[in-house]
Structure formats: C-alpha cells, structure tokens
Design an enzyme around this catalytic site. Structure first.
Site, mmCIF file in Angstrom:
data_model
loop_
_atom_site.group_PDB
_atom_site.id
_atom_site.type_symbol
_atom_site.label_atom_id
_atom_site.label_comp_id
_atom_site.label_asym_id
_atom_site.label_seq_id
_atom_site.Cartn_x
_atom_site.Cartn_y
_atom_site.Cartn_z
ATOM 1 N N TYR A 1 27.908 2.011 -94.218
ATOM 2 C CA TYR A 1 28.971 1.232 -93.563
ATOM 3 C C TYR A 1 28.355 0.070 -92.785
ATOM 4 O O TYR A 1 28.761 -1.084 -92.939
ATOM 5 C CB TYR A 1 29.740 2.172 -92.638
ATOM 6 N N LYS B 1 30.464 -0.952 -101.678
ATOM 7 C CA LYS B 1 31.037 -1.938 -102.598
ATOM 8 C C LYS B 1 32.112 -2.786 -101.919
ATOM 9 O O LYS B 1 32.145 -4.003 -102.087
ATOM 10 C CB LYS B 1 31.606 -1.240 -103.845
ATOM 11 N N TYR C 1 29.369 -18.518 -96.982
ATOM 12 C CA TYR C 1 30.525 -19.258 -97.527
ATOM 13 C C TYR C 1 30.967 -20.352 -96.560
ATOM 14 O O TYR C 1 31.424 -21.415 -96.976
ATOM 15 C CB TYR C 1 31.696 -18.303 -97.832
ATOM 16 N N VAL D 1 39.885 -4.081 -104.231
ATOM 17 C CA VAL D 1 39.372 -5.441 -104.035
ATOM 18 C C VAL D 1 37.861 -5.534 -104.292
ATOM 19 O O VAL D 1 37.294 -6.623 -104.195
ATOM 20 C CB VAL D 1 39.741 -6.006 -102.635
ATOM 21 N N SER E 1 38.369 -1.321 -96.098
ATOM 22 C CA SER E 1 37.112 -0.546 -96.006
ATOM 23 C C SER E 1 37.443 0.778 -95.350
ATOM 24 O O SER E 1 38.189 0.811 -94.363
ATOM 25 C CB SER E 1 36.071 -1.244 -95.122
ATOM 26 N N TYR F 1 37.619 -7.990 -109.270
ATOM 27 C CA TYR F 1 38.148 -9.351 -109.172
ATOM 28 C C TYR F 1 39.577 -9.343 -108.593
ATOM 29 O O TYR F 1 40.412 -8.534 -108.994
ATOM 30 C CB TYR F 1 38.139 -9.986 -110.572
HETATM 31 P P1 NAD Z 1 41.832 2.558 -92.573
HETATM 32 O O1 NAD Z 1 40.989 3.485 -93.384
HETATM 33 O O2 NAD Z 1 43.064 3.076 -91.940
HETATM 34 O O3 NAD Z 1 42.242 1.293 -93.426
HETATM 35 C C1 NAD Z 1 41.455 0.730 -94.446
HETATM 36 C C2 NAD Z 1 42.368 0.350 -95.601
HETATM 37 O O4 NAD Z 1 41.571 -0.253 -96.638
HETATM 38 C C3 NAD Z 1 43.054 1.572 -96.238
HETATM 39 O O5 NAD Z 1 44.430 1.323 -96.422
HETATM 40 C C4 NAD Z 1 42.327 1.747 -97.567
HETATM 41 O O6 NAD Z 1 43.129 2.370 -98.538
HETATM 42 C C5 NAD Z 1 41.957 0.309 -97.891
HETATM 43 N N1 NAD Z 1 40.827 0.170 -98.806
HETATM 44 C C6 NAD Z 1 39.602 0.741 -98.710
HETATM 45 N N2 NAD Z 1 38.829 0.381 -99.755
HETATM 46 C C7 NAD Z 1 39.591 -0.474 -100.505
HETATM 47 C C8 NAD Z 1 39.347 -1.204 -101.716
HETATM 48 N N3 NAD Z 1 38.169 -1.137 -102.358
HETATM 49 N N4 NAD Z 1 40.345 -1.984 -102.202
HETATM 50 C C9 NAD Z 1 41.536 -2.062 -101.570
HETATM 51 N N5 NAD Z 1 41.816 -1.393 -100.431
HETATM 52 C C10 NAD Z 1 40.846 -0.609 -99.909
HETATM 53 O O7 NAD Z 1 40.843 1.933 -91.476
HETATM 54 P P2 NAD Z 1 41.169 0.993 -90.230
HETATM 55 O O8 NAD Z 1 40.802 1.711 -89.002
HETATM 56 O O9 NAD Z 1 42.525 0.419 -90.359
HETATM 57 O O10 NAD Z 1 40.083 -0.160 -90.449
HETATM 58 C C11 NAD Z 1 40.443 -1.395 -91.023
HETATM 59 C C12 NAD Z 1 39.273 -2.352 -90.962
HETATM 60 O O11 NAD Z 1 38.865 -2.553 -89.599
HETATM 61 C C13 NAD Z 1 38.038 -1.870 -91.719
HETATM 62 O O12 NAD Z 1 37.442 -2.962 -92.379
HETATM 63 C C14 NAD Z 1 37.136 -1.349 -90.626
HETATM 64 O O13 NAD Z 1 35.781 -1.460 -90.980
HETATM 65 C C15 NAD Z 1 37.486 -2.265 -89.465
HETATM 66 N N6 NAD Z 1 37.219 -1.597 -88.173
HETATM 67 C C16 NAD Z 1 38.068 -0.659 -87.667
HETATM 68 C C17 NAD Z 1 37.775 -0.050 -86.454
HETATM 69 C C18 NAD Z 1 38.708 0.946 -85.808
HETATM 70 O O14 NAD Z 1 38.422 1.420 -84.714
HETATM 71 N N7 NAD Z 1 39.828 1.296 -86.396
HETATM 72 C C19 NAD Z 1 36.606 -0.379 -85.773
HETATM 73 C C20 NAD Z 1 35.741 -1.315 -86.338
HETATM 74 C C21 NAD Z 1 36.072 -1.940 -87.537
#
Ligand code: NAD
Ligand code: UDP
Length: 317
Positions: A145, A91, A159, A57, A75, A60
């Site tokens: 991050y 990114k 936005y 993602v 992410s 585009y």
């Molecule tokens: P995770 O790594 O399990 O999941 C992230 C997903 O995003 C993965 O499936 C990965 O393959 C996908 N991804 C990464 N870059 C991508 C890209 N460029 N295009 C498409 N897909 C992409 O992590 P998570 O713990 O499930 O976290 C999910 C979200 O929640 C993140 O944005 C993270 O910053 C946020 N978050 C999580 C926590 C936590 O404790 N788990 C805390 C704060 C914020």
C-alpha cells in the site's frame, strides 16, 4: 462541470460524490466494488447528474464525453483489505493512477490523487509535515500500500511536470464516519462490530501506538477546498487530536451499555507507532482546520452503526 471519481462507491468516495453533486457537478463514479458497496451511493441514483459504472481502473479507463476533473480514490485502504489483496492494491496505486492520469490528460481535465499518511510509514518525526520523506519498509506487508501510494505521488508529479496536467495530492490521515464497512478490519469498525456482537475489543500490542482520527465531513471539506486551490504539492488533511489506540478503545466502550472488555493481541508487523498530521500548510493555504471533535464524531458514527446493525438484524441479514 463533470467529474470522474474512481472508488466512488467506497467510504470516502461516496461522501465525495455527495459533496460534488451538492456543489452542482455531474459525477461519473467508477468502481469494481472490491471493498465498496452499491448501497453507499444508492441514494444518488435518483440524481440525473450521477452515474456509476462498474470498472476496474487498473485496466484502461474509457469515459465518453467531456470531463473537467478526475479524482482518483480507488484503492483498498484498510490494512486487512490490502493484506488480503496485495497485488490488486499495488496495481490500483500504480496502473490505476497511471490510467486515471491518462484520462485527465486526454480530457484536458484536472487530476486529484487520494494519497495517504502511510507515505510517512512508521515516522521518526512527529507531527508529520509534508516535507518529511518518511520511513517506509518497502518489502514488509504494508509496503504494497505504502509504496503504491508513493509511486502514485511520483507519477502524479511527473504528469504535472512533464505533461503539464493540473494536479493535486492530498495525504489523508485516519478518517472515520458513517459508511465504513463494519468488517473492514480498521480500528473503529472492528471495535464497534465487536461491541455490537458482545465480543471483547481487540487492542493490538500494548495499545500505546497513536493515531489521530478525523471526522469524514471535515476531511471532505478539506478535499473540496484543495480541489479548488492551485496547490500542486501534497497537503496533509487530518485531525491533529492524537490519541493512543488503548484510549480510543476505552472511549468507544463507554458508548455501549454492556461496556465490553478490552483484550490484547499481537501487534501487526510495521504498525506505525505514532501518527499525527502537521496541518499548518492546510491552515495557511486552504484556511482549513477540522471542526468536529472526537466525542461528537464518535457519537454520530456510533448512532449510525447501532441503527445500521439493528436494521440488518431485524432483516435477518
Ligand atoms: P474504501 O475501501 O471504502 O474505498 C475504496 C473504493 O475503491 C472501494 O469502493 C473499492 O471497491 C474501490 N476500488 C478498489 N480497487 C479498485 C479498482 N481497481 N478499480 C475500481 N475501483 C476500485 O476505502 P476509503 O477509506 O474510502 O479510501 C478511499 C481512498 O482514500 C483510498 O485511495 C485510500 O488509500 C485513501 N485513504 C483513506 C484513508 C481513510 O482513513 N479512510 C486514509 C488515507 C488514505
Ligand atoms: N488496531 C487495534 N485493534 C483492531 C484494529 C486495529 O488495536 O482491532 C490498531 C492497529 O494495530 C493500529 C491502529 O489500531 O495501530 C489503527 O489501525 P487501522 O487498521 O484503523 O489503520 P492504520 O492507521 O494502521 O492504517
């Protein structure tokens, strides 16, 4: 009711897809599987309303047909992951958020950003309310991050204010539960993997730094309530039960028959010394607070990991 979930094959994204499907939404998950796994959403593939598309993602985003909600969860989220992938992390927080907002604008959809307690950096105020602007080192290793997420919040508000997109921002605090990757390097999966493989648990620094761990079902409930609310400013969702990392490791070791030793290793740079959400806003506007205590959440999570590990071993993986 059709939602796009970026990062839908990740730990939180997959639990969110489960909830959306259960609530009657059709879901298109977009994921490039850098840190997620197809197995996290394998059970959803039989639902006619669910589809996963492999896509980065940060490029585009193209989704055919109507979309009512775009939820941007893509992410890397574990410090070990984002230190290994600093530029893809910057990114996806910056370009990925811009693209996901662009999709929401084009489809006249609502937008939901998964932000983080890392926006507060190494906080000098505790617990952290949403009004605290944070204490972040932009050029330290974690800056890739933290600053990407702070930019993502700024872009989301732009936005909202400039284009009138109906947006939400959740600041997620440390969350745990089934489907975390055992080798993702975060404290809980690391300790569990070490315990399952007969190694000592590695506590970084003196272990006096604190975190507040939220069980995944509580987090998803808070997220779903925020989705349905009309709040545009950030909302903390997390469990305010604060614990030191040494106490956390000790709690985990008691769940294993071999009760592994604890050893100390150097503290990573800029590791926050304390983290605890002030959840008064979520209580007030969403009527939300966590229900699952640490002991109950740990038992469920550790049972899941023990079973998962045994099945992998018997399959010779
Ligand atoms: P995770 O790594 O399990 O999941 C992230 C997903 O995003 C993965 O499936 C990965 O393959 C996908 N991804 C990464 N870059 C991508 C890209 N460029 N295009 C498409 N897909 C992409 O992590 P998570 O713990 O499930 O976290 C999910 C979200 O929640 C993140 O944005 C993270 O910053 C946020 N978050 C999580 C926590 C936590 O404790 N788990 C805390 C704060 C914020
Ligand atoms: N930590 C630890 N041992 C490990 C992994 C992590 O002591 O094997 C510590 C880490 O230094 C931090 C806390 O546990 O203080 C939480 O780390 P995690 O990577 O889970 O997430 P963070 O909250 O730092 O983003």
């Amino acid at each position: 009711m059709r939602a796009v979930v970026t990062g839908g094959a990740g730990f939180l994204g997959s639990h969110l897809c489960d909830r959306l499907i259960a609530e009657g939404w059709d879901v298109v998950a977009l994921d490039n599987i850098v840190t997620g796994a197809e197995s996290n959403i394998a059970h959803l593939q039989r639902h006619s309303g669910f589809r996963i598309t492999r896509a980065d993602v940060s490029n585009y985003i193209d989704v055919a047909g109507p979309v009512a909600y775009v939820l941007h969860f893509a992410s890397p989220a574990s410090p070990v992951d984002y230190l290994k992938m600093p530029i893809p992390t910057l990114k996806v927080g910056a370009l990925g958020t811009h693209n996901a907002l662009g999709l929401a604008l084009a489809k006249k959809a609502k937008f939901f950003l998964a932000s983080t307690s890392e926006c507060y950096g190494d906080p000098q105020v505790s617990p952290q309310p949403e009004t605290y602007w944070g204490h972040v080192n932009p050029i330290g290793p974690r800056g890739v991050y933290d600053e990407a997420k702070r930019y993502a919040e700024a872009m989301t508000m732009a936005y909202h204010r400039y284009h009138g997109v109906d947006t939400r921002i959740v600041r997620i605090f440390n969350t745990y539960g089934p489907r975390m990757r055992l080798n993702d390097g975060r404290a809980l999966p690391n300790f569990v993997h070490q315990a399952l493989t007969g190694k000592p648990l590695t506590v970084y620094g003196d272990g006096k730094q604190t975190r507040s761990f939220c069980y995944v079902s509580d987090l998803i409930e808070g997220i779903y309530r925020l989705m349905l609310s009309d709040e545009h400013l950030p909302v903390n969702i997390g469990n305010p039960q604060e614990i030191t990392i040494l106490q956390f490791a000790e709690r985990i070791r008691t769940h294993f028959e071999n009760a592994p030793k604890i050893i100390f290793e150097p503290l990573p740079q800029d590791d926050p010394k304390q983290r605890c959400p002030d959840i008064s806003k979520a209580k007030r506007i969403l009527g939300w607070e966590p229900k699952v205590g640490l002991e109950e959440g740990l038992r469920t999570t550790l049972d899941y990991f023990k079973e998962y590990f045994a099945s992998k071993q018997s399959a010779g993986v």
